[in-house]
Design a protein around this motif. Structure first.
Motif, short mmCIF file in Angstrom:
data_model
loop_
_atom_site.label_atom_id
_atom_site.label_comp_id
_atom_site.label_asym_id
_atom_site.label_seq_id
_atom_site.Cartn_x
_atom_site.Cartn_y
_atom_site.Cartn_z
N SER A 30 -12.76 29.97 -25.02
CA SER A 30 -13.99 28.89 -25.27
C SER A 30 -13.34 27.87 -26.23
CB SER A 30 -14.98 29.40 -25.58
OG SER A 30 -15.15 29.98 -26.94
N ASN A 31 -12.63 28.29 -27.26
CA ASN A 31 -12.31 27.36 -28.39
C ASN A 31 -10.84 27.52 -28.83
OD1 ASN A 31 -12.59 29.75 -29.79
ND2 ASN A 31 -14.41 29.14 -30.93
N GLY A 32 -10.32 28.41 -28.21
CA GLY A 32 -8.69 28.65 -28.38
C GLY A 32 -8.46 29.34 -29.98
N LEU A 33 -9.34 29.89 -30.58
CA LEU A 33 -9.13 30.65 -31.77
C LEU A 33 -8.59 32.04 -31.58
CD1 LEU A 33 -12.62 29.78 -33.51
CD2 LEU A 33 -10.40 28.84 -33.91
N ILE A 34 -7.58 32.09 -32.44
CA ILE A 34 -6.84 33.46 -32.17
C ILE A 34 -7.14 34.13 -33.80
CG2 ILE A 34 -4.51 34.41 -32.24
CD1 ILE A 34 -3.54 31.37 -31.23
N TYR A 35 -7.60 35.55 -33.40
CA TYR A 35 -7.78 36.60 -34.36
C TYR A 35 -6.54 37.61 -34.23
CZ TYR A 35 -12.07 34.11 -34.50
OH TYR A 35 -12.97 33.01 -34.72
N ARG A 36 -6.43 38.15 -35.47
CA ARG A 36 -5.44 39.37 -35.61
C ARG A 36 -6.12 40.75 -36.03
NH1 ARG A 36 -1.17 37.21 -39.52
NH2 ARG A 36 -2.94 37.32 -40.78
#
Length: 77
Positions: A30-36
């Motif tokens: 939806s927004n291209g955010l990347i989490y680790r």
């Protein structure tokens, strides 16, 4: 095997496992955010940049996993 990129990343949320560094990633469509999320830890609530070195290594050498596998996590060796 490399993870598909380009338009494929915008088709769904993508979950990546990179066992070599004991880390997983989640990329939201939806927004291209990347989490680790490192093995044995909770997901870091602060998104990382798309040009993060570890994330890009995971795209090249990691493998796609399911949301369930990501949520369950893995134990650090």
């Amino acid at each position: 095997m490399a993870i598909k990129t380009g338009e494929y990343l915008n088709t769904k949320d993508i979950y990546i496992d990179y066992p070599y560094e004991e880390v997983m990633f989640r990329r939201t469509c939806s927004n291209g955010l990347i989490y680790r999320k490192f093995y044995g830890e909770n997901e870091n609530p602060v998104p990382i940049n798309y040009d993060n070195k570890l994330y890009n290594e995971a795209l090249l050498s990691g493998h796609e996993i399911t949301q369930e596998e990501y949520s369950k996590g893995k134990i650090r060796k």
